[in-house]
Motif scaffolding. Structure first.
Motif, PDB file in Angstrom:
ATOM      1  N   ARG A  53      26.192  49.455  37.845  1.00 39.99           N
ATOM      2  CA  ARG A  53      26.352  48.004  37.871  1.00 39.99           C
ATOM      3  C   ARG A  53      27.814  47.612  37.709  1.00 39.99           C
ATOM      4  O   ARG A  53      28.521  48.115  36.849  1.00 39.99           O
ATOM      5  N   HIS A  54      28.279  46.713  38.532  1.00 39.42           N
ATOM      6  CA  HIS A  54      29.650  46.205  38.525  1.00 39.42           C
ATOM      7  C   HIS A  54      30.666  47.288  38.861  1.00 39.42           C
ATOM      8  O   HIS A  54      31.837  47.151  38.545  1.00 39.42           O
ATOM      9  N   ARG A  55      30.240  48.376  39.474  1.00 38.33           N
ATOM     10  CA  ARG A  55      31.177  49.428  39.837  1.00 38.33           C
ATOM     11  C   ARG A  55      31.255  49.521  41.349  1.00 38.33           C
ATOM     12  O   ARG A  55      30.283  49.291  42.057  1.00 38.33           O
ATOM     13  N   GLY A  56      32.433  49.860  41.838  1.00 37.84           N
ATOM     14  CA  GLY A  56      32.625  49.989  43.272  1.00 37.84           C
ATOM     15  C   GLY A  56      34.100  49.901  43.587  1.00 37.84           C
ATOM     16  O   GLY A  56      34.952  50.219  42.759  1.00 37.84           O
ATOM     17  N   VAL A  57      34.404  49.463  44.802  1.00 31.93           N
ATOM     18  CA  VAL A  57      35.800  49.359  45.228  1.00 31.93           C
ATOM     19  C   VAL A  57      36.558  48.418  44.280  1.00 31.93           C
ATOM     20  O   VAL A  57      36.088  47.331  43.953  1.00 31.93           O
ATOM     21  N   ASP A 361      35.384  50.752  31.654  1.00 34.78           N
ATOM     22  CA  ASP A 361      35.369  50.315  33.051  1.00 34.78           C
ATOM     23  C   ASP A 361      36.577  49.413  33.276  1.00 34.78           C
ATOM     24  O   ASP A 361      36.799  48.456  32.514  1.00 34.78           O
ATOM     25  N   ILE A 362      37.340  49.704  34.312  1.00 33.44           N
ATOM     26  CA  ILE A 362      38.618  49.044  34.555  1.00 33.44           C
ATOM     27  C   ILE A 362      38.665  48.503  35.974  1.00 33.44           C
ATOM     28  O   ILE A 362      38.253  49.180  36.918  1.00 33.44           O
ATOM     29  N   ALA A 363      39.167  47.280  36.126  1.00 34.34           N
ATOM     30  CA  ALA A 363      39.418  46.717  37.452  1.00 34.34           C
ATOM     31  C   ALA A 363      40.886  46.961  37.808  1.00 34.34           C
ATOM     32  O   ALA A 363      41.770  46.861  36.956  1.00 34.34           O
ATOM     33  N   ILE A 364      41.126  47.307  39.054  1.00 33.57           N
ATOM     34  CA  ILE A 364      42.484  47.590  39.509  1.00 33.57           C
ATOM     35  C   ILE A 364      42.773  46.800  40.789  1.00 33.57           C
ATOM     36  O   ILE A 364      41.858  46.306  41.459  1.00 33.57           O
ATOM     37  N   GLY A 365      44.048  46.705  41.122  1.00 29.36           N
ATOM     38  CA  GLY A 365      44.427  46.011  42.354  1.00 29.36           C
ATOM     39  C   GLY A 365      44.081  44.536  42.311  1.00 29.36           C
ATOM     40  O   GLY A 365      44.177  43.871  41.280  1.00 29.36           O
ATOM     41  N   LYS A 366      43.636  43.992  43.450  1.00 33.11           N
ATOM     42  CA  LYS A 366      43.338  42.566  43.563  1.00 33.11           C
ATOM     43  C   LYS A 366      42.210  42.144  42.633  1.00 33.11           C
ATOM     44  O   LYS A 366      42.204  41.023  42.124  1.00 33.11           O
ATOM     45  N   LEU A 367      41.239  43.044  42.403  1.00 27.88           N
ATOM     46  CA  LEU A 367      40.110  42.680  41.546  1.00 27.88           C
ATOM     47  C   LEU A 367      40.548  42.434  40.110  1.00 27.88           C
ATOM     48  O   LEU A 367      39.945  41.627  39.399  1.00 27.88           O
ATOM     49  N   ALA A 368      41.615  43.093  39.660  1.00 29.77           N
ATOM     50  CA  ALA A 368      42.091  42.916  38.286  1.00 29.77           C
ATOM     51  C   ALA A 368      42.488  41.471  38.018  1.00 29.77           C
ATOM     52  O   ALA A 368      42.394  40.985  36.884  1.00 29.77           O
ATOM     53  N   LYS A 369      42.941  40.764  39.054  1.00 26.15           N
ATOM     54  CA  LYS A 369      43.375  39.380  38.884  1.00 26.15           C
ATOM     55  C   LYS A 369      42.191  38.428  38.692  1.00 26.15           C
ATOM     56  O   LYS A 369      42.386  37.275  38.317  1.00 26.15           O
ATOM     57  N   LYS A 370      40.976  38.904  38.947  1.00 25.01           N
ATOM     58  CA  LYS A 370      39.792  38.054  38.786  1.00 25.01           C
ATOM     59  C   LYS A 370      39.385  37.922  37.325  1.00 25.01           C
ATOM     60  O   LYS A 370      38.565  37.087  36.983  1.00 25.01           O
TER      61      LYS A 370
END
Length: 376
Positions: A53-57, A361-370
């Motif tokens: 859940r909530h994992r992916g690109v 769980d970490i967001a990277i790139g453009k998703l991190a700005k969300k």
């Protein structure tokens, strides 16, 4: 049997479709008993009701664990457990409690027969795989070229599950070191691995540039000087400064490791209290603690070791990151009631280390700005 619960805690974030997410979910972690011991197990089941859940690109799951080196996994030869020191009820009071340092045994309360590598390794492998991390960082990996060397065994066990990785041994006569592994289907190398000396000590950092879904991330694993006293903290401070100098002011850095550095005042065996110095140095450099960012504070502990004549409880382990990386979910530490139900604390016949795995769980790139930093 008492339950060793782990809970997933999520930072409120914005998904790409604009809807907010942010829930607390039970991990459903189980506890059992070894057939030859009444010790509650610290084993865990799958991470949450749906690990994907909530994992992916644009996201990655990172795990860090001190696996307890063979040379340090010395257990007792008797089932007799010394009376436990009286620890403060406030779980955030960290440190070591017991007799003066000269009288402290460096053996765990757990029986030696339960701490042999052949028994511990299958349990460790289960911990590494149960949450399906994209990135694994290990400390205290036995890498003695003339003695115990578990690097090949660990790599061969992880390869069928889609991982590859690198190792970095400490300097000099030290017999252990570090390891980094990543999933080949999601992550590619973005340059060679580098073993970086830390100040004038045997300790090192293992740095590996990687591409996560095309986003460059500098991944660093390290293990700093151990010791709950002022001199050890001074050494860790020099190591932290050397590490910061190496990293420079850069985005997209993920630091994982057993830093042996408490984030709060800690109690020493000589009854003195020591203020933290190393962790503030790292944070002043722009490294945020992922657990603190998500939960609002550091865990009360990431290690709770039962030694024959003393007890050590503290936050030693961290996953940290610079700007461009946004943690949004962490796996909380085991409940204190479950740990206190066993006079052994850790390790035990069913839990193979004196440290708990950190999973983020970490967001990277453009998703991190969300992700909204004010919700941390």
């Amino acid at each position: 049997n008492s339950a060793m619960s782990r809970v997933w805690v999520e930072q409120v974030a914005l998904r790409q479709d604009g809807r907010s997410i942010g829930v607390t979910e039970s991990d459903g972690v189980r506890s059992g008993a070894d057939e030859n011991s009444a010790t509650p197990a610290l084993s865990r089941s799958a991470a949450g009701p749906n690990p994907s859940r909530h994992r992916g690109v644009g996201t990655m799951r990172a795990l860090s664990l001190n696996i307890l080196a063979d040379q340090l996994a010395r257990g007792s030869d008797s089932r007799v457990v010394e009376s436990n020191p009286a620890l403060p009820e406030d779980l955030r009071q960290c440190g070591a409690w017991g007799p003066p340092p000269a009288n402290c045994s460096r053996r765990f309360r757990c029986l030696q027969q339960h701490l042999v590598w052949e028994r511990r390794w299958p349990l460790l492998l289960d911990i590494l795989l149960e949450h399906a991390p994209d990135l694994i960082a290990l400390q205290e990996v036995d890498l003695d070229p003339r003695g115990v060397h578990h690097g090949k065994q660990i790599l061969e066990a992880l390869t069928p599950h889609g991982y590859t990785g690198v190792f970095g041994k400490k300097k000099g006569s030290a017999c252990d070191g570090l390891a980094l592994f990543w999933r080949r289907d999601r992550v590619v190398e973005h340059g060679p691995a580098v073993v970086v000396p830390l100040a004038d000590t045997v300790h090192v950092a293992l740095e590996q540039p990687l591409l996560f879904d095309g986003v460059p991330v500098r991944v660093v694993c390290t293990h700093l000087k151990a010791g709950l006293n002022s001199e050890a903290e001074k050494t860790r401070s020099r190591q932290a400064e050397a590490l910061c100098s190496r990293l420079g002011p850069a985005d997209n850095i993920v630091l994982l490791g057993d830093l042996n550095a408490p984030c709060r005042d800690f109690h020493c065996l000589d009854e003195s209290w020591q203020a933290p110095v190393a962790i503030p140095i790292l944070k002043q450099h722009g490294l945020m603690s992922c657990y603190e960012a998500v939960q609002g504070e550091e865990p009360a502990y990431t290690s709770w070791a039962g030694w024959a004549h003393m007890e050590v409880r503290a936050t030693f382990d961290y996953i940290m990151a610079t700007a461009g990386v946004a943690p949004y979910r962490v796996l909380a530490m085991p409940d204190s009631t479950s740990i206190l139900s066993s006079t052994l604390r850790t390790p035990t016949p069913e839990y193979p280390s004196d440290h708990f795995a950190l999973v983020v769980d970490i967001a990277i790139g453009k998703l991190a700005k969300k992700f909204r930093p004010e919700s941390a």
